[in-house]
Write a protein that holds these residues in place. Structure first.
Motif, mmCIF file in Angstrom:
data_model
loop_
_atom_site.group_PDB
_atom_site.id
_atom_site.type_symbol
_atom_site.label_atom_id
_atom_site.label_comp_id
_atom_site.label_asym_id
_atom_site.label_seq_id
_atom_site.Cartn_x
_atom_site.Cartn_y
_atom_site.Cartn_z
ATOM 1 N N PHE A 172 70.289 -20.047 -102.338
ATOM 2 C CA PHE A 172 71.072 -19.061 -103.065
ATOM 3 C C PHE A 172 72.481 -19.705 -103.602
ATOM 4 N N LYS A 173 73.068 -20.503 -102.554
ATOM 5 C CA LYS A 173 74.266 -21.366 -103.102
ATOM 6 C C LYS A 173 73.973 -22.119 -104.212
ATOM 7 N N GLU A 174 72.822 -22.824 -103.956
ATOM 8 C CA GLU A 174 72.365 -24.004 -105.358
ATOM 9 C C GLU A 174 72.537 -23.223 -106.495
ATOM 10 N N LEU A 175 71.661 -21.950 -106.441
ATOM 11 C CA LEU A 175 71.627 -21.040 -107.715
ATOM 12 C C LEU A 175 72.824 -20.750 -108.319
ATOM 13 N N LEU A 176 73.857 -20.433 -107.371
ATOM 14 C CA LEU A 176 75.351 -20.062 -107.783
ATOM 15 C C LEU A 176 75.943 -21.363 -108.505
ATOM 16 N N ILE A 177 75.765 -22.731 -107.838
ATOM 17 C CA ILE A 177 76.247 -23.789 -108.345
ATOM 18 C C ILE A 177 75.702 -24.015 -109.657
ATOM 19 N N ALA A 178 74.639 -23.868 -109.838
ATOM 20 C CA ALA A 178 73.813 -24.437 -110.882
ATOM 21 C C ALA A 178 74.223 -23.475 -112.311
ATOM 22 N N ALA A 179 74.919 -22.432 -111.816
ATOM 23 C CA ALA A 179 75.227 -21.441 -112.901
ATOM 24 C C ALA A 179 76.588 -21.649 -113.534
ATOM 25 N N ASP A 180 76.786 -21.142 -114.876
ATOM 26 C CA ASP A 180 78.142 -21.241 -115.406
ATOM 27 C C ASP A 180 78.652 -19.901 -115.094
ATOM 28 N N GLY A 181 77.839 -18.759 -114.976
ATOM 29 C CA GLY A 181 78.540 -17.399 -114.917
ATOM 30 C C GLY A 181 77.454 -16.503 -114.019
ATOM 31 N N PHE A 182 78.212 -15.519 -113.599
ATOM 32 C CA PHE A 182 77.214 -14.589 -112.876
ATOM 33 C C PHE A 182 77.276 -13.007 -113.297
ATOM 34 N N ASP A 188 79.736 -15.058 -98.478
ATOM 35 C CA ASP A 188 80.420 -15.980 -97.527
ATOM 36 C C ASP A 188 79.350 -17.133 -97.183
ATOM 37 N N TRP A 189 78.111 -17.103 -97.195
ATOM 38 C CA TRP A 189 77.524 -18.111 -96.720
ATOM 39 C C TRP A 189 77.512 -19.371 -98.089
ATOM 40 N N ALA A 190 77.440 -18.605 -99.027
ATOM 41 C CA ALA A 190 77.582 -19.532 -100.238
ATOM 42 C C ALA A 190 79.100 -20.305 -100.387
ATOM 43 N N SER A 191 80.043 -19.751 -99.826
ATOM 44 C CA SER A 191 81.326 -20.266 -99.849
ATOM 45 C C SER A 191 81.249 -21.451 -98.921
ATOM 46 N N ARG A 192 80.360 -21.926 -98.033
ATOM 47 C CA ARG A 192 80.474 -22.892 -96.931
ATOM 48 C C ARG A 192 79.966 -24.206 -97.594
ATOM 49 N N LYS A 193 80.663 -25.317 -97.449
ATOM 50 C CA LYS A 193 80.433 -26.606 -98.027
ATOM 51 C C LYS A 193 79.345 -27.505 -97.108
ATOM 52 N N THR A 194 78.438 -27.882 -97.903
ATOM 53 C CA THR A 194 77.627 -29.067 -97.190
ATOM 54 C C THR A 194 77.713 -30.342 -98.036
ATOM 55 N N ASP A 217 78.077 -33.447 -99.902
ATOM 56 C CA ASP A 217 79.309 -33.941 -100.661
ATOM 57 C C ASP A 217 79.787 -32.805 -101.833
ATOM 58 N N GLU A 218 79.240 -31.569 -101.637
ATOM 59 C CA GLU A 218 79.689 -30.679 -102.483
ATOM 60 C C GLU A 218 81.184 -30.481 -102.669
ATOM 61 N N ALA A 219 81.920 -30.061 -103.752
ATOM 62 C CA ALA A 219 83.110 -29.841 -104.070
ATOM 63 C C ALA A 219 83.322 -28.384 -103.006
ATOM 64 N N VAL A 220 84.808 -28.296 -102.674
ATOM 65 C CA VAL A 220 85.289 -26.855 -102.131
ATOM 66 C C VAL A 220 84.761 -25.741 -102.960
ATOM 67 N N LEU A 221 84.249 -24.796 -102.515
ATOM 68 C CA LEU A 221 83.849 -23.555 -103.289
ATOM 69 C C LEU A 221 83.188 -23.733 -104.642
ATOM 70 N N ALA A 222 82.167 -24.873 -104.306
ATOM 71 C CA ALA A 222 81.735 -25.484 -105.646
ATOM 72 C C ALA A 222 80.782 -24.169 -106.345
ATOM 73 N N ALA A 223 80.289 -23.259 -105.341
ATOM 74 C CA ALA A 223 79.608 -22.068 -105.959
ATOM 75 C C ALA A 223 80.347 -21.177 -107.109
ATOM 76 N N TYR A 224 81.825 -21.100 -106.663
ATOM 77 C CA TYR A 224 82.660 -20.073 -107.610
ATOM 78 C C TYR A 224 83.569 -20.640 -108.326
ATOM 79 N N ARG A 225 84.014 -21.851 -108.099
ATOM 80 C CA ARG A 225 85.242 -22.380 -108.899
ATOM 81 C C ARG A 225 84.880 -22.845 -110.281
ATOM 82 N N GLY A 226 85.673 -22.192 -111.353
ATOM 83 C CA GLY A 226 85.412 -22.494 -112.835
ATOM 84 C C GLY A 226 84.385 -21.586 -113.346
ATOM 85 N N LYS A 227 83.696 -20.532 -112.587
ATOM 86 C CA LYS A 227 82.646 -19.717 -113.279
ATOM 87 C C LYS A 227 83.240 -18.588 -113.595
ATOM 88 N N VAL A 228 82.553 -17.842 -114.252
ATOM 89 C CA VAL A 228 82.851 -16.463 -114.860
ATOM 90 C C VAL A 228 81.914 -15.276 -114.165
#
Ligand SMILES: Cc1cc2nc3c(=O)[nH]c(=O)nc-3n(C[C@H](O)[C@H](O)[C@H](O)COP(=O)(O)O)c2cc1C
Length: 191
Positions: free
Chosen positions: A65-75, A95-101, A103-114
Motif C-alpha cells: 500500500f505504501k508503495e502505491l502511495l509513493i508511486a502516486a502524484d496525488g490521492f 500510519d503504516w505507510a508513514s513508516r520508513k524502510t 532508502d526511502e525518504a522520510v514520509l515519502a508516501a506523503y510529502r509533495g503529494k496532492v
C-alpha cells in the motif's frame, strides 16, 4: 502522466465511500490522469504496534500500500465518518505507510503529494466533520489537500441498484473534485 491513487476508508462490501471515490476517480481519468483505484479490503494489515514492527518489519500488504502511495502524484480519498472522525482502518493504513524502510525518504508516501478528499454518509451531514480532521492529518504529513472538498449527505438515495453514484449533480461534483486534484498535482509537478 499524472498518477492518482484513489481509495476509501471503508472495506465494507457495498461501501458508499468506495462508490463515491470511484466516481471522483472517473473525473480524474477524464482529466487525463493515470488513475489506480484500490480497496483497503485487499490490503488487510494488522493494527500498528511498534514492538511488532521492530521485530518483524512492515507487513507485506502495508508495504504494498505504501508503495502505491509513493508511486502516486496525488490521492483521492473518501472517508466514512466514525464518531466525528476517520475510521481506525484508514488511520492504521496511513500510519503504516508513514513508516520508513530501506532508502526511502522520510514520509515519502506523503510529502509533495496532492489530495482531494470527500466523505459520504446516509446521515444529513454527509460526514463533513471527518473532512476537518482528515485534511489536518494529511497536511501534517506533507500532503497538500485541495481547497474543494465534498461531504455527501443521504448518499444511499444517490446510487443505482448496482451501487454506482447516479445522481447527476453529485456525479458532476465528484468528477470536478477528481479533475481539480489532477490539475493541482500537474501544476506542482510542472518543471
Ligand atoms: C462506529 C461507527 C460510527 C459512526 N459514526 C458516524 C458519524 O459520526 N457520522 C455519520 O454521518 N455516520 C456515522 N456512522 C455511519 C456511517 O456513516 C455509515 O456506516 C457509512 O455507511 C460508512 O461508510 P461506508 O458505507 O463507506 O462503509 C458511523 C458508523 C459506525 C460503524
Amino acid at each position: 502522466m499524472t498518477k492518482i491513487l484513489a481509495f476509501s476508508g471503508s472495506a465494507r462490501k457495498q461501501s458508499f465511500n468506495q462508490a463515491v471515490v470511484e466516481m471522483a476517480a472517473e473525473g480524474a481519468r477524464e482529466a487525463g490522469a493515470d488513475v489506480t483505484v484500490v480497496n483497503l479490503a485487499d490490503y488487510a494489515m494488522p493494527m500498528y504496534h511498534q514492538d511488532e514492527e521492530t521485530e518483524f518489519g512492515i507487513p507485506e500488504k502495508a508495504q504494498a500500500f505504501k508503495e502505491l502511495l509513493i508511486a502516486a502524484d496525488g490521492f483521492l480519498i473518501a472517508s466514512p465518518e466514525y464518531n466525528s472522525s476517520y475510521p481506525a482502518l484508514l488511520k492504521n493504513a496511513i500510519d503504516w505507510a508513514s513508516r520508513k524502510t530501506n532508502d526511502e525518504a522520510v514520509l515519502a508516501a506523503y510529502r509533495g503529494k496532492v489530495a482531494g478528499i470527500m466523505a459520504a454518509s446516509s446521515g444529513g451531514l454527509g460526514g463533513m466533520r471527518v473532512l476537518v480532521v482528515l485534511r489536518m492529518l494529511l497536511e501534517n504529513l506533507g500532503t497538500l489537500v485541495i481547497p474543494n472538498q465534498k461531504a455527501i449527505a443521504k448518499v444511499n438515495t444517490l446510487l443505482d441498484s448496482s451501487g454506482r453514484v447516479v445522481d447527476e449533480k453529485t456525479v458532476q461534483q465528484l468528477k470536478a473534485l477528481g479533475a481539480e486534484t489532477v490539475e493541482l498535482a500537474r501544476k506542482i509537478n510542472a518543471d
